[in-house]
Scaffold this motif. Structure first.
Motif, PDB file in Angstrom:
ATOM      1  N   ASN A   1       0.365   9.424   5.054  1.00  0.00           N
ATOM      2  CA  ASN A   1       0.096   8.251   5.723  1.00  0.00           C
ATOM      3  C   ASN A   1      -0.081   8.559   7.233  1.00  0.00           C
ATOM      4  O   ASN A   1      -0.500   7.494   7.901  1.00  0.00           O
ATOM      5  CB  ASN A   1       1.245   7.214   5.645  1.00  0.00           C
ATOM      6  CG  ASN A   1       1.161   6.346   4.287  1.00  0.00           C
ATOM      7  OD1 ASN A   1      -0.123   6.078   3.675  1.00  0.00           O
ATOM      8  ND2 ASN A   1       2.215   6.295   3.378  1.00  0.00           N
TER       9      ASN A   1
ATOM     10  N   LEU B   1      -8.484   9.512  -3.121  1.00  0.00           N
ATOM     11  CA  LEU B   1      -8.639   8.244  -3.298  1.00  0.00           C
ATOM     12  C   LEU B   1      -7.638   7.072  -2.890  1.00  0.00           C
ATOM     13  O   LEU B   1      -7.909   6.149  -2.055  1.00  0.00           O
ATOM     14  CB  LEU B   1      -9.079   7.636  -4.652  1.00  0.00           C
ATOM     15  CG  LEU B   1     -10.313   8.187  -5.287  1.00  0.00           C
ATOM     16  CD1 LEU B   1     -10.198   8.004  -6.921  1.00  0.00           C
ATOM     17  CD2 LEU B   1     -11.623   7.616  -4.749  1.00  0.00           C
ATOM     18  N   ARG B   2      -6.367   7.420  -3.220  1.00  0.00           N
ATOM     19  CA  ARG B   2      -5.505   6.374  -2.899  1.00  0.00           C
ATOM     20  C   ARG B   2      -5.250   6.554  -1.198  1.00  0.00           C
ATOM     21  O   ARG B   2      -5.029   5.305  -0.649  1.00  0.00           O
ATOM     22  CB  ARG B   2      -3.936   7.090  -3.396  1.00  0.00           C
ATOM     23  CG  ARG B   2      -2.860   6.103  -3.014  1.00  0.00           C
ATOM     24  CD  ARG B   2      -1.794   6.009  -3.714  1.00  0.00           C
ATOM     25  NE  ARG B   2      -0.811   5.101  -3.267  1.00  0.00           N
ATOM     26  CZ  ARG B   2       0.611   5.107  -4.017  1.00  0.00           C
ATOM     27  NH1 ARG B   2       0.806   5.942  -5.067  1.00  0.00           N
ATOM     28  NH2 ARG B   2       1.315   4.086  -3.498  1.00  0.00           N
ATOM     29  N   TYR B   3      -5.214   7.733  -0.707  1.00  0.00           N
ATOM     30  CA  TYR B   3      -5.134   7.539   1.092  1.00  0.00           C
ATOM     31  C   TYR B   3      -6.504   7.786   1.668  1.00  0.00           C
ATOM     32  O   TYR B   3      -6.424   8.033   2.738  1.00  0.00           O
ATOM     33  CB  TYR B   3      -4.318   8.995   1.144  1.00  0.00           C
ATOM     34  CG  TYR B   3      -3.024   8.880   0.529  1.00  0.00           C
ATOM     35  CD1 TYR B   3      -1.883   8.006   1.232  1.00  0.00           C
ATOM     36  CD2 TYR B   3      -2.591   9.550  -0.391  1.00  0.00           C
ATOM     37  CE1 TYR B   3      -0.561   8.009   0.744  1.00  0.00           C
ATOM     38  CE2 TYR B   3      -1.227   9.197  -1.213  1.00  0.00           C
ATOM     39  CZ  TYR B   3      -0.217   8.606  -0.343  1.00  0.00           C
ATOM     40  OH  TYR B   3       0.938   8.497  -1.102  1.00  0.00           O
ATOM     41  N   ARG B   4      -7.434   7.710   0.950  1.00  0.00           N
ATOM     42  CA  ARG B   4      -9.025   7.358   1.649  1.00  0.00           C
ATOM     43  C   ARG B   4      -9.075   8.502   2.376  1.00  0.00           C
ATOM     44  O   ARG B   4      -9.453   8.464   3.432  1.00  0.00           O
ATOM     45  CB  ARG B   4      -9.038   6.252   2.548  1.00  0.00           C
ATOM     46  CG  ARG B   4      -8.689   4.964   1.596  1.00  0.00           C
ATOM     47  CD  ARG B   4      -8.913   3.468   2.425  1.00  0.00           C
ATOM     48  NE  ARG B   4      -8.813   2.635   1.751  1.00  0.00           N
ATOM     49  CZ  ARG B   4      -9.357   1.715   0.978  1.00  0.00           C
ATOM     50  NH1 ARG B   4     -10.682   2.086   0.818  1.00  0.00           N
ATOM     51  NH2 ARG B   4      -9.087   0.716   0.359  1.00  0.00           N
ATOM     52  N   CYS B   5      -9.103   9.962   1.770  1.00  0.00           N
ATOM     53  CA  CYS B   5      -9.206  11.087   2.657  1.00  0.00           C
ATOM     54  C   CYS B   5     -10.531  11.673   1.972  1.00  0.00           C
ATOM     55  O   CYS B   5     -10.766  11.737   0.763  1.00  0.00           O
ATOM     56  CB  CYS B   5      -8.093  11.965   2.330  1.00  0.00           C
ATOM     57  SG  CYS B   5      -6.561  11.594   2.712  1.00  0.00           S
TER      58      CYS B   5
ATOM     59  N   THR C   1     -16.290  10.836  -3.100  1.00  0.00           N
ATOM     60  CA  THR C   1     -15.115   9.945  -3.894  1.00  0.00           C
ATOM     61  C   THR C   1     -15.728   8.756  -4.155  1.00  0.00           C
ATOM     62  O   THR C   1     -14.963   7.821  -4.814  1.00  0.00           O
ATOM     63  CB  THR C   1     -13.977  10.104  -3.113  1.00  0.00           C
ATOM     64  OG1 THR C   1     -14.274   9.564  -1.589  1.00  0.00           O
ATOM     65  CG2 THR C   1     -13.252  11.390  -2.941  1.00  0.00           C
ATOM     66  N   HIS C   2     -16.917   8.274  -3.299  1.00  0.00           N
ATOM     67  CA  HIS C   2     -17.263   6.859  -3.365  1.00  0.00           C
ATOM     68  C   HIS C   2     -19.001   7.023  -3.821  1.00  0.00           C
ATOM     69  O   HIS C   2     -19.355   7.843  -3.420  1.00  0.00           O
ATOM     70  CB  HIS C   2     -16.871   6.025  -2.132  1.00  0.00           C
ATOM     71  CG  HIS C   2     -15.493   5.560  -2.278  1.00  0.00           C
ATOM     72  ND1 HIS C   2     -14.572   6.658  -1.774  1.00  0.00           N
ATOM     73  CD2 HIS C   2     -14.854   4.346  -2.389  1.00  0.00           C
ATOM     74  CE1 HIS C   2     -13.259   6.022  -1.783  1.00  0.00           C
ATOM     75  NE2 HIS C   2     -13.474   4.719  -2.031  1.00  0.00           N
TER      76      HIS C   2
ATOM     77  N   ARG D   1     -18.490   1.957  -3.949  1.00  0.00           N
ATOM     78  CA  ARG D   1     -17.269   1.802  -4.910  1.00  0.00           C
ATOM     79  C   ARG D   1     -16.715   3.326  -5.130  1.00  0.00           C
ATOM     80  O   ARG D   1     -17.327   4.411  -5.297  1.00  0.00           O
ATOM     81  CB  ARG D   1     -17.827   1.335  -6.133  1.00  0.00           C
ATOM     82  CG  ARG D   1     -18.543  -0.201  -5.973  1.00  0.00           C
ATOM     83  CD  ARG D   1     -19.142  -0.438  -7.465  1.00  0.00           C
ATOM     84  NE  ARG D   1     -17.834  -0.802  -8.266  1.00  0.00           N
ATOM     85  CZ  ARG D   1     -17.819  -1.318  -9.426  1.00  0.00           C
ATOM     86  NH1 ARG D   1     -19.072  -1.622 -10.099  1.00  0.00           N
ATOM     87  NH2 ARG D   1     -16.888  -1.438 -10.392  1.00  0.00           N
ATOM     88  N   ALA D   2     -15.242   3.220  -5.704  1.00  0.00           N
ATOM     89  CA  ALA D   2     -14.554   4.465  -5.751  1.00  0.00           C
ATOM     90  C   ALA D   2     -15.092   5.158  -7.078  1.00  0.00           C
ATOM     91  O   ALA D   2     -15.382   4.429  -8.113  1.00  0.00           O
ATOM     92  CB  ALA D   2     -13.141   4.288  -5.922  1.00  0.00           C
TER      93      ALA D   2
ATOM     94  N   ILE E   1      -4.720   4.492  -7.189  1.00  0.00           N
ATOM     95  CA  ILE E   1      -5.454   4.220  -6.078  1.00  0.00           C
ATOM     96  C   ILE E   1      -4.833   2.627  -5.616  1.00  0.00           C
ATOM     97  O   ILE E   1      -4.905   2.247  -4.496  1.00  0.00           O
ATOM     98  CB  ILE E   1      -7.049   4.125  -6.492  1.00  0.00           C
ATOM     99  CG1 ILE E   1      -7.487   5.360  -6.826  1.00  0.00           C
ATOM    100  CG2 ILE E   1      -7.923   3.825  -4.969  1.00  0.00           C
ATOM    101  CD1 ILE E   1      -8.733   5.152  -7.533  1.00  0.00           C
TER     102      ILE E   1
END
Length: 332
Positions: free
Chosen positions: A183, A222-226, A251-252, A256-257, A318
């Motif tokens: 984070n 995906l979860r941390y938008r990296c 990743t998108h 959309r992911a 995610i």
């Protein structure tokens, strides 16, 4: 026995670190050549893997020659990893090149670089991945590891690794600390993603054959938008390496992911390209295409990877599903 192995390991480390790097590389290659003849089990694994992947392209004699060189490379890499762990940046520079795409260079130049995830594999002297932050300012390298059962040997190994400045998280016990770190800005998370991932992995093709693949790089990106990249360490000469970050893995798509299946399929393709570029440079002694046993053995029969709708257990990470993220760490 553990105390004896620890003292022996310390003596070996001290011996290797006292020698010039090129001497260490030659010793490692000689040790690898001996291992090719002495270690029948891993020799059989390497020959079987190489035959499966290259039987249409190479003769049995060429495959055996490639396996022999692979053992020499592995010996060189392990021996050099001991030596390079003790080398400062100025001493290391003549032996290592870092090549990064412009997009990653631009991110590193910002006041608070966004965190990135790099899918890495067992290519070349893969312990050098931890040095990335010393060559590209703006990022703190972090990664995960699985501790050894012998505490003294584990402490010795980690003391060597941590000289790089990289932060290491034990994937079975330090998931919460890693999540807190992710984070923060300026984090570069390297995740090994080229080994058999057990029953929890995605069944994806690698060299045309399905294998269990860790979804961890896709899940964390995906979860941390990296942004997500691949990293490869190529051996370009005796005790000479070139670390390359590839172009970003999308990743998108259309806002959309993408599914973890599609993302990891792209990573496998990138890894396969790296293997084909220098086949002796990869870790062929690992049983990458190991069959799944037990109640999920039927998955071995599948020749197609699950589609996006079947990857919901991975995508749930995610959305904050703690269990899926923990699974990605422990399976990795």
């Amino acid at each position: 026995m553990e105390q004896f192995l620890y003292l022996l390991a310390r003596a070996l480390v001290a011996f290797m670190q006292a020698l010039p790097l090129t001497w260490v590389a030659r010793l490692g290659r000689a040790g690898g050549a001996v291992a090719f003849w002495a270690d029948a089990r891993h020799r059989r694994v390497a020959l079987a893997n190489l035959s499966m992947c290259f039987e249409q392209e190479k003769s049995p004699r060429e495959i055996r020659k490639l396996a022999r060189e692979n053992f020499r490379r592995i010996g060189e890499n392990y021996a050099c990893a001991i030596k390079t762990a003790a080398m400062n940046l100025d001493s290391l520079r003549p032996h290592v090149q870092f090549i990064v795409p412009p997009s990653l260079t631009s991110l590193a130049a910002t006041p608070q670089p966004p965190s990135v995830v790099v899918a890495i594999g067992h290519f070349g002297n893969f312990e050098l991945y931890a040095r990335f932050g010393q060559f590209v300012t703006g990022y703190q390298c972090v990664t995960t590891y699985r501790g050894l059962r012998q505490p003294l040997l584990n402490d010795l190994l980690q003391s060597l690794r941590e000289r790089s400045g990289c932060k290491f998280f034990e994937r079975r016990f330090e998931a919460a600390a890693l999540k807190a770190t992710m984070n923060q800005p300026g984090i570069l998370l390297g995740l090994l993603a080229d080994q058999h991932s057990g029953q929890g992995g995605l069944r994806l093709p690698f060299f045309g054959h399905d294998c269990s693949t860790s979804a961890a790089p896709a899940i964390f990106a995906l979860r941390y938008r990296c942004p997500l990249y691949t990293g490869i360490c190529y051996r370009v000469g005796l005790a000479q390496w070139r670390l390359e970050a590839g172009e970003p893995i999308p990743t998108h798509e259309d806002g959309r992911a993408r599914s973890t299946t599609d993302i990891m399929r792209d990573i496998n393709r990138a890894f396969e390209g790296a293997v084909r570029r220098d086949p002796a440079n990869w870790f062929w002694v690992h049983n990458r295409w190991k069959l799944i046993k037990g109640r999920d053995a039927r998955r071995n029969e599948s020749r197609t990877a699950p589609g996006p709708s079947q990857a919901g257990d991975q995508i749930s990470a995610i959305k904050g599903d703690k269990r899926a993220t923990d699974s990605a760490m422990t399976d990795h």
